[in-house]
Write a protein that holds these residues in place. Structure first.
Motif, PDB file in Angstrom:
ATOM      1  N   SER A  52      29.303  53.004  23.313  1.00  0.00           N
ATOM      2  CA  SER A  52      30.420  53.895  23.644  1.00  0.00           C
ATOM      3  C   SER A  52      30.571  54.035  25.151  1.00  0.00           C
ATOM      4  CB  SER A  52      30.194  55.269  23.005  1.00  0.00           C
ATOM      5  OG  SER A  52      30.146  55.167  21.601  1.00  0.00           O
ATOM      6  N   LEU A  53      29.472  54.227  25.844  1.00  0.00           N
ATOM      7  CA  LEU A  53      29.530  54.353  27.297  1.00  0.00           C
ATOM      8  C   LEU A  53      30.010  53.061  27.942  1.00  0.00           C
ATOM      9  CD1 LEU A  53      26.246  56.349  27.976  1.00  0.00           C
ATOM     10  CD2 LEU A  53      28.580  57.179  28.246  1.00  0.00           C
ATOM     11  N   ALA A  54      29.569  51.911  27.416  1.00  0.00           N
ATOM     12  CA  ALA A  54      30.013  50.623  27.964  1.00  0.00           C
ATOM     13  C   ALA A  54      31.514  50.427  27.748  1.00  0.00           C
ATOM     14  CB  ALA A  54      29.229  49.484  27.326  1.00  0.00           C
ATOM     15  N   ALA A  55      32.025  50.845  26.600  1.00  0.00           N
ATOM     16  CA  ALA A  55      33.464  50.711  26.331  1.00  0.00           C
ATOM     17  C   ALA A  55      34.276  51.600  27.262  1.00  0.00           C
ATOM     18  CB  ALA A  55      33.749  51.053  24.873  1.00  0.00           C
ATOM     19  N   PHE A  56      33.855  52.841  27.441  1.00  0.00           N
ATOM     20  CA  PHE A  56      34.573  53.739  28.347  1.00  0.00           C
ATOM     21  C   PHE A  56      34.497  53.227  29.791  1.00  0.00           C
ATOM     22  CE2 PHE A  56      33.412  57.182  25.126  1.00  0.00           C
ATOM     23  CZ  PHE A  56      34.630  57.056  24.482  1.00  0.00           C
ATOM     24  N   SER A  57      33.355  52.678  30.156  1.00  0.00           N
ATOM     25  CA  SER A  57      33.215  52.136  31.505  1.00  0.00           C
ATOM     26  C   SER A  57      34.133  50.937  31.721  1.00  0.00           C
ATOM     27  CB  SER A  57      31.756  51.738  31.754  1.00  0.00           C
ATOM     28  OG  SER A  57      31.594  51.160  33.027  1.00  0.00           O
ATOM     29  N   THR A  58      34.329  50.127  30.688  1.00  0.00           N
ATOM     30  CA  THR A  58      35.227  48.977  30.798  1.00  0.00           C
ATOM     31  C   THR A  58      36.665  49.419  31.021  1.00  0.00           C
ATOM     32  OG1 THR A  58      33.785  47.674  29.352  1.00  0.00           O
ATOM     33  CG2 THR A  58      36.047  46.905  29.621  1.00  0.00           C
ATOM     34  N   VAL A  59      37.089  50.486  30.342  1.00  0.00           N
ATOM     35  CA  VAL A  59      38.445  51.008  30.552  1.00  0.00           C
ATOM     36  C   VAL A  59      38.631  51.435  31.999  1.00  0.00           C
ATOM     37  CG1 VAL A  59      40.045  52.845  29.905  1.00  0.00           C
ATOM     38  CG2 VAL A  59      38.699  51.700  28.149  1.00  0.00           C
ATOM     39  N   GLU A  60      37.630  52.098  32.564  1.00  0.00           N
ATOM     40  CA  GLU A  60      37.726  52.507  33.965  1.00  0.00           C
ATOM     41  C   GLU A  60      37.735  51.300  34.898  1.00  0.00           C
ATOM     42  OE1 GLU A  60      34.343  55.228  34.142  1.00  0.00           O
ATOM     43  OE2 GLU A  60      35.793  56.845  34.414  1.00  0.00           O
ATOM     44  N   ASN A  61      36.953  50.266  34.567  1.00  0.00           N
ATOM     45  CA  ASN A  61      36.886  49.088  35.425  1.00  0.00           C
ATOM     46  C   ASN A  61      38.161  48.257  35.413  1.00  0.00           C
ATOM     47  OD1 ASN A  61      34.267  49.657  36.256  1.00  0.00           O
ATOM     48  ND2 ASN A  61      33.336  48.482  34.599  1.00  0.00           N
ATOM     49  N   LEU A  62      39.003  48.456  34.396  1.00  0.00           N
ATOM     50  CA  LEU A  62      40.267  47.720  34.350  1.00  0.00           C
ATOM     51  C   LEU A  62      41.143  48.025  35.556  1.00  0.00           C
ATOM     52  CD1 LEU A  62      41.239  47.871  30.579  1.00  0.00           C
ATOM     53  CD2 LEU A  62      40.817  45.819  31.929  1.00  0.00           C
ATOM     54  N   GLU A  63      40.979  49.202  36.159  1.00  0.00           N
ATOM     55  CA  GLU A  63      41.745  49.532  37.354  1.00  0.00           C
ATOM     56  C   GLU A  63      41.405  48.592  38.503  1.00  0.00           C
ATOM     57  OE1 GLU A  63      41.211  53.578  38.399  1.00  0.00           O
ATOM     58  OE2 GLU A  63      41.754  54.359  36.437  1.00  0.00           O
ATOM     59  N   ILE A  64      40.193  48.057  38.498  1.00  0.00           N
ATOM     60  CA  ILE A  64      39.780  47.104  39.529  1.00  0.00           C
ATOM     61  C   ILE A  64      40.065  45.680  39.092  1.00  0.00           C
ATOM     62  CG2 ILE A  64      37.814  46.295  40.895  1.00  0.00           C
ATOM     63  CD1 ILE A  64      36.511  49.015  40.460  1.00  0.00           C
ATOM     64  N   VAL A  65      39.873  45.405  37.800  1.00  0.00           N
ATOM     65  CA  VAL A  65      39.996  44.033  37.295  1.00  0.00           C
ATOM     66  C   VAL A  65      41.445  43.555  37.323  1.00  0.00           C
ATOM     67  CG1 VAL A  65      39.767  42.615  35.218  1.00  0.00           C
ATOM     68  CG2 VAL A  65      37.910  44.136  35.910  1.00  0.00           C
ATOM     69  N   LEU A  66      42.382  44.389  36.902  1.00  0.00           N
ATOM     70  CA  LEU A  66      43.768  43.934  36.756  1.00  0.00           C
ATOM     71  C   LEU A  66      44.400  43.501  38.084  1.00  0.00           C
ATOM     72  CD1 LEU A  66      45.173  46.338  34.023  1.00  0.00           C
ATOM     73  CD2 LEU A  66      44.439  43.962  33.800  1.00  0.00           C
ATOM     74  N   PRO A  67      44.286  44.254  39.176  1.00  0.00           N
ATOM     75  CA  PRO A  67      44.894  43.768  40.422  1.00  0.00           C
ATOM     76  C   PRO A  67      44.330  42.432  40.893  1.00  0.00           C
ATOM     77  CG  PRO A  67      44.430  46.112  40.581  1.00  0.00           C
ATOM     78  CD  PRO A  67      43.780  45.637  39.327  1.00  0.00           C
ATOM     79  N   VAL A  68      43.009  42.299  40.888  1.00  0.00           N
ATOM     80  CA  VAL A  68      42.425  41.050  41.385  1.00  0.00           C
ATOM     81  C   VAL A  68      42.685  39.905  40.410  1.00  0.00           C
ATOM     82  CG1 VAL A  68      40.144  41.406  40.351  1.00  0.00           C
ATOM     83  CG2 VAL A  68      40.355  40.080  42.450  1.00  0.00           C
ATOM     84  N   SER A  69      42.803  40.189  39.124  1.00  0.00           N
ATOM     85  CA  SER A  69      43.080  39.111  38.168  1.00  0.00           C
ATOM     86  C   SER A  69      44.496  38.575  38.339  1.00  0.00           C
ATOM     87  CB  SER A  69      42.868  39.609  36.739  1.00  0.00           C
ATOM     88  OG  SER A  69      43.831  40.597  36.399  1.00  0.00           O
ATOM     89  N   VAL A  70      45.459  39.452  38.627  1.00  0.00           N
ATOM     90  CA  VAL A  70      46.822  38.981  38.887  1.00  0.00           C
ATOM     91  C   VAL A  70      46.856  38.140  40.154  1.00  0.00           C
ATOM     92  CG1 VAL A  70      49.142  39.741  39.521  1.00  0.00           C
ATOM     93  CG2 VAL A  70      47.947  40.844  37.640  1.00  0.00           C
ATOM     94  N   LEU A  71      46.180  38.594  41.192  1.00  0.00           N
ATOM     95  CA  LEU A  71      46.128  37.829  42.436  1.00  0.00           C
ATOM     96  C   LEU A  71      45.543  36.442  42.206  1.00  0.00           C
ATOM     97  CD1 LEU A  71      46.291  37.709  45.592  1.00  0.00           C
ATOM     98  CD2 LEU A  71      43.961  38.601  45.588  1.00  0.00           C
ATOM     99  N   LEU A  72      44.388  36.376  41.537  1.00  0.00           N
ATOM    100  CA  LEU A  72      43.751  35.085  41.293  1.00  0.00           C
ATOM    101  C   LEU A  72      44.573  34.229  40.327  1.00  0.00           C
ATOM    102  CD1 LEU A  72      40.004  36.166  41.002  1.00  0.00           C
ATOM    103  CD2 LEU A  72      41.142  35.072  42.931  1.00  0.00           C
TER     104      LEU A  72
END
Length: 366
Positions: A52-72
């Motif tokens: 559960s904690l890993a899933a919630f942490s992944t949702v928060e990390n999407l704020e970092i992942v999505l911008p850099v993934s679009v750039l790449l």
């Protein structure tokens, strides 16, 4: 023809973006799992809360992942098109920069909408869920303690050890040491040994008490012989006060509550959340001119430059948001000037690709 080009380029960009996002999410999920599994192995978390904690942490990390993934994704797609001379063929066939760039910007806008929903609504909910889960974990003292291993609390001022766990889930042969300052400021030490430790929870007040059975309590100052020894049949220690489910941190506030709240911290948090979708659109626009490389340069030639732009951009937004939250910058100026500056750079690079500056230079010379 324009519609065919749009579908082809959009599919290529989408495919690359999905691969990059999947890889980044896998890495972040792996890091989160390893951290939470380590905490669970150390007895700091119940095992059933790890996923559960890993899933919630992944949702928060999407704020970092999505911008850099679009750039790449944009950089890698343009790099492949240039390497395979497909970009040259498109321009030779009469396609303009607007026709070529439109599919990439459409993808960026779609991802920005997703990121906006995550940043504004899903991430605060995940933060609140993690906080609530953490509060529930804090009240599960017996379940989170691992026998056969010393645990420290209160920055090392308290230590706990239990030899084993019986069939009823109670800890046996318990040792507790607590060091704290006395009324006169001198350090005092309390050592408790007990045959059994069990947990009692008051459902009305949510107070949790660690009940120790058949033990001794020794209290005194290190280096002195005037210890006080007390034998007890039952001794209760409150291990967790009643905690609210959600704190008043701005990171956990919903959008209506955040907008209704005054103060620099709320303004900084709001601007940070809105910056996520804005940065995606600006980074995609910035990647379009950077990603166009000579055919022999390879698809990875401009990736380092793009990542460097991303690091500078994101860190600038973060530093300015911190300054706004501390009241050193006015909220009206906020992080908007950082977005405006990077957007101006991106527009300038696109205009250079279109030859605007070269035409102006020729007119000035004429």
């Amino acid at each position: 023809m324009t519609r065919v080009i749009f579908r082809y380029l959009f599919a290529e960009a989408l495919r690359t973006w999905l691969v990059v996002t999947g890889v980044l999410l896998f890495l972040t999920l792996g890091l989160g799992l390893s951290r939470f599994i380590g905490d669970a192995a150390a007895g700091e978390l119940p095992v059933d809360t790890v996923l559960s904690l890993a899933a919630f942490s992944t949702v928060e990390n999407l704020e970092i992942v999505l911008p850099v993934s679009v750039l790449l994704g944009v950089l890698l797609t343009l790099g492949r098109l240039c390497r395979d001379n497909e970009m040259s063929a498109l321009f030779a066939g009469g396609a303009g920069l607007g026709t070529v760039y439109r599919p990439f910007m459409t993808l960026a806008l779609i991802v920005a909408l997703i990121a906006g929903a995550l940043s504004l609504f899903a991430a605060p909910r995940a933060e609140r869920a993690m906080e609530t889960l953490g509060a529930a974990t804090a009240t599960s003292a017996i379940e989170s303690l691992s026998p056969g291993r010393f645990r420290t609390f209160l920055d090392g001022d308290a230590a706990f050890y239990a030899e084993r766990r019986d069939d009823e889930g109670n800890l046996r042969n318990v040792f507790i040491r607590v060091e704290r300052d006395g009324e006169d400021g001198e350090p005092t030490e309390t050592v408790i040994t007990a045959d059994r430790a069990r947990q009692q929870r008051d459902e009305d007040t949510r107070r949790v008490t660690l009940v120790l059975d058949d033990g001794w309590r020794y209290e005194g100052r290190p280096g002195r012989a005037d210890y006080r020894a007390v034998q007890f049949a039952e001794h209760g220690v409150e291990v967790a006060p009643p905690a609210p489910e959600v704190s008043g941190d701005v990171e956990t506030m919903s959008v209506p509550v955040l907008l209704a709240r005054d103060g620099p911290e709320a303004a900084a948090e709001w601007q940070t959340r809105v910056s996520v979708p804005i940065s995606i659109v600006i980074l995609a626009l910035l990647a379009l001119p950077i990603g166009r490389v000579p055919p022999r340069a390879g698809r990875y030639a401009r990736v380092i430059a793009g990542i460097l732009f991303y690091v500078i951009y994101v860190n600038a937004v973060h530093l300015v948001a911190v300054s706004v939250g501390e009241g050193r910058l006015p909220a009206l100026l906020g992080v908007w000037w950082v977005h405006a500056a990077v957007f101006a750079v991106a527009v300038g690079l696109v205009m250079r690709e279109q030859g605007v500056f070269a035409r102006r230079h020729r007119r000035a010379r004429a």
